[in-house]
Scaffold this motif. Structure first.
Motif, short mmCIF file in Angstrom:
data_model
loop_
_atom_site.label_atom_id
_atom_site.label_comp_id
_atom_site.label_asym_id
_atom_site.label_seq_id
_atom_site.Cartn_x
_atom_site.Cartn_y
_atom_site.Cartn_z
N ASP A 195 55.28 -28.62 50.06
CA ASP A 195 55.54 -28.80 48.90
C ASP A 195 57.14 -28.17 48.96
OD1 ASP A 195 53.58 -29.36 47.42
OD2 ASP A 195 52.81 -27.36 46.90
N LEU A 196 57.94 -28.62 47.91
CA LEU A 196 59.38 -28.45 47.90
C LEU A 196 59.51 -26.97 47.11
CD1 LEU A 196 62.05 -29.42 47.77
CD2 LEU A 196 62.03 -30.02 45.74
N ARG A 197 60.12 -26.16 47.76
CA ARG A 197 60.48 -24.90 47.32
C ARG A 197 61.40 -24.67 46.08
NH1 ARG A 197 60.14 -20.10 51.70
NH2 ARG A 197 58.15 -20.46 52.49
N THR A 198 60.78 -24.97 44.95
CA THR A 198 61.84 -25.31 43.90
C THR A 198 62.61 -24.11 43.18
OG1 THR A 198 60.03 -25.09 42.30
CG2 THR A 198 60.60 -27.36 42.91
N GLY A 199 62.20 -23.14 43.94
CA GLY A 199 62.95 -21.58 43.28
C GLY A 199 63.60 -21.27 44.39
N GLY A 200 64.01 -22.06 45.58
CA GLY A 200 64.80 -21.53 46.73
C GLY A 200 64.21 -21.33 48.16
N ASP A 201 64.86 -21.42 49.32
CA ASP A 201 64.23 -21.36 50.24
C ASP A 201 63.58 -19.76 50.51
OD1 ASP A 201 64.87 -23.80 50.78
OD2 ASP A 201 66.62 -23.47 51.89
N ASP A 202 64.10 -18.75 49.66
CA ASP A 202 63.49 -17.45 49.90
C ASP A 202 62.42 -17.28 48.81
OD1 ASP A 202 65.07 -17.68 47.54
OD2 ASP A 202 65.75 -15.64 47.91
N LEU A 203 61.97 -18.11 48.29
CA LEU A 203 60.68 -17.82 47.59
C LEU A 203 59.54 -18.96 48.03
CD1 LEU A 203 62.02 -17.36 44.04
CD2 LEU A 203 60.78 -15.58 45.32
N PRO A 204 58.31 -18.72 47.80
CA PRO A 204 57.34 -19.55 48.25
C PRO A 204 57.37 -20.84 47.54
CG PRO A 204 56.36 -17.83 47.59
CD PRO A 204 57.82 -17.47 47.51
N ALA A 205 56.72 -22.20 47.88
CA ALA A 205 56.64 -22.92 46.90
C ALA A 205 55.81 -22.88 45.77
CB ALA A 205 56.18 -24.34 47.82
N THR A 206 54.66 -21.90 46.03
CA THR A 206 53.67 -21.98 44.96
C THR A 206 52.89 -20.54 45.12
OG1 THR A 206 53.20 -24.38 45.19
CG2 THR A 206 51.78 -22.83 43.64
N VAL A 207 52.60 -20.00 44.00
CA VAL A 207 51.73 -18.68 43.86
C VAL A 207 50.73 -18.96 42.95
CG1 VAL A 207 51.61 -16.16 43.31
CG2 VAL A 207 53.40 -17.01 44.84
N GLY A 208 49.40 -18.79 43.37
CA GLY A 208 48.34 -18.59 42.29
C GLY A 208 47.94 -17.23 42.14
N ILE A 209 47.71 -17.14 40.80
CA ILE A 209 47.57 -15.93 40.34
C ILE A 209 46.49 -15.84 39.27
CG2 ILE A 209 49.37 -15.64 38.89
CD1 ILE A 209 49.65 -12.62 39.57
N GLU A 210 45.51 -14.98 39.23
CA GLU A 210 44.93 -14.73 37.88
C GLU A 210 45.64 -14.52 36.77
OE1 GLU A 210 40.84 -12.50 38.99
OE2 GLU A 210 42.33 -11.59 40.06
N ARG A 211 45.17 -15.29 35.69
CA ARG A 211 46.16 -15.14 34.74
C ARG A 211 46.04 -13.75 33.84
NH1 ARG A 211 48.43 -18.90 30.97
NH2 ARG A 211 47.56 -20.70 32.14
N PRO A 212 44.91 -13.01 33.83
CA PRO A 212 45.09 -11.65 33.32
C PRO A 212 45.88 -10.66 34.13
CG PRO A 212 42.67 -12.64 33.01
CD PRO A 212 43.56 -13.51 34.10
N ARG A 213 45.90 -11.05 35.17
CA ARG A 213 46.49 -10.27 36.46
C ARG A 213 48.42 -10.41 35.85
NH1 ARG A 213 44.64 -9.14 42.29
NH2 ARG A 213 45.79 -7.11 41.87
N LEU A 214 48.54 -11.65 35.79
CA LEU A 214 50.01 -11.85 35.30
C LEU A 214 50.22 -11.32 34.15
CD1 LEU A 214 52.58 -13.51 35.77
CD2 LEU A 214 51.76 -15.48 34.87
N GLN A 215 49.66 -11.46 33.11
CA GLN A 215 49.78 -10.99 31.61
C GLN A 215 49.72 -9.69 31.83
OE1 GLN A 215 50.69 -12.31 28.96
NE2 GLN A 215 50.08 -11.33 27.34
#
Length: 376
Positions: free
Chosen positions: A91-111
């Motif tokens: 995957d393309l690292r759309t946030g820049g090379d110093d961030l992973p391409a993707t993070v999955g997280i439980e929605r309640p934890r993000l909230q």
């Protein structure tokens, strides 16, 4: 800019929470009002955050907590319905090379992470009530709340979601439109071999996929034709999702046995919305799903909301005059990028739903993801 300026944020989702934190950091007085008494702290299963969303979360100061709570990965797999891996793409690292391409997280934890950031910012928070009436003049907005109280603000930011009552109240008539597809989602234990998102196109559903959300968790989803919600009793949700998911092989054999509790299965239609022309009326401005919504086929809904918050806060804290020119600049800066995401997300769904083959879908996806690598 005078720090005496006051802002009301309506809605405590991704956009509302983020813009609250950013405006408070700049010294503005901010009050957030959220209709749900629990601030939606337990709702949802999982969420996929691509690099451009992570870039905003870093600007909010919560990236480290998100990284610790979620599961990062840099590739996506394409599988056959039987589970055979057909292709793995980096995957393309759309946030820049110093961030992973993707993070999955439980929605309640993000909230909960975002809620903590709002609380720490010192913003005023009112839960379990709504903004019921808005009265504008040239300098601000008087708001009457559902509990009978009133307040006056220099600006109201409507981040109250897809069914935004504020959007309608200020005379914007755009409404979300269903695309014809719907998705079943559930949180489940993560099999050890699931280390990225894998997607299967075909089988009894259009799309069957899963995304790791932590060391021990994932969320799984299957997308099919939308059905009348009234025809699906909530107590059958687990049965319906399990019926569809049982046809898929590979890691699905380890996921399906955990689809047992109908209260933990979510059923949602895919919707499309893009408010055209402007996202404000006077001193009331839309952000997030109140202004736009796309099917989750590109996993960009929360990312677009977070980017709205970043851009709007930047403009508000960098200008002396909160006038039509500022809000027009916000719209003109955001709408090309949001339109590209909405159109690509809808087209990818139509590619499955209607068998559309008259467009270069892979090429469009690639161009859209490259666009997202640019600053919002």
């Amino acid at each position: 800019m005078s720090t005496a300026r006051t802002v009301l944020v309506i809605g405590g989702g991704a956009a509302g929470n983020a813009v609250t934190v950013l405006l408070r950091r700049a010294g503005l007085r901010v009050e957030l009002v959220e209709a749900k008494a629990d601030w939606n702290a337990t709702a949802g299963s999982g969420i996929t955050l691509q690099g451009n969303a992570l870039r905003v979360l870093r600007a909010l100061g919560v990236w480290e907590r998100v990284a610790k709570a979620g599961f990062a990965f840099d590739s996506a797999g394409l599988t056959a319905p039987d589970g055979t891996v057909l292709h793995v793409a980096r995957d393309l690292r759309t946030g820049g090379d110093d961030l992973p391409a993707t993070v999955g997280i439980e929605r309640p934890r993000l909230q909960r992470i975002l809620i903590d950031a709002v609380r720490a910012s010192g913003a005023g928070v009112r839960l379990g009530t709504r903004a019921e009436a808005l009265e504008q003049d040239g300098d601000g907005v008087r708001v009457r709340f559902g509990d009978g109280t009133e307040g006056r603000y220099d600006l109201v930011i409507a981040a109250d979601g897809l069914g935004s009552a504020t959007r309608a109240a200020i005379g914007i008539t755009d409404k979300p439109e269903p695309t014809g597809m719907a998705v079943w989602r559930v949180a489940a234990p993560r099999p050890a071999g699931v280390v990225r998102t894998d997607l299967a196109y075909g089988g009894p559903a259009y799309i069957a996929g899963y995304c790791p959300t932590g060391d021990a968790t994932l969320y799984a989803y299957v997308a099919e034709d939308s059905r009348d919600r009234a025809s699906i009793p909530p107590e059958t949700y687990a049965d319906e999702m399990r019926r569809l998911a049982s046809a898929y092989g590979g890691h699905w054999a380890e996921i399906v046995p955990h689809i047992t509790d109908p209260a933990k299965v979510n059923y949602t239609w895919f919707d499309r919305l893009l408010v055209e022309g402007s996202w404000h009326r006077g001193r009331v401005v839309l952000a997030g799903d109140a202004a736009h919504c796309c099917p989750p086929t590109l996993a960009q809904g929360a990312a677009m909301s977070l980017e709205d918050a970043l851009v709007l806060a930047e403009l508000l804290t960098g200008a002396d005059d909160w006038d039509d020119a500022l809000f027009r600049a916000y719209y003109e800066r955001r709408v090309p990028r949001v339109r590209a995401v909405v159109e690509a997300s809808v087209l990818l769904g139509r590619w499955q739903l209607d068998g559309v083959r008259d467009a270069d879908v892979p090429g469009l996806m690639g161009r859209t993801m490259r666009l997202l690598r640019e600053e919002p």
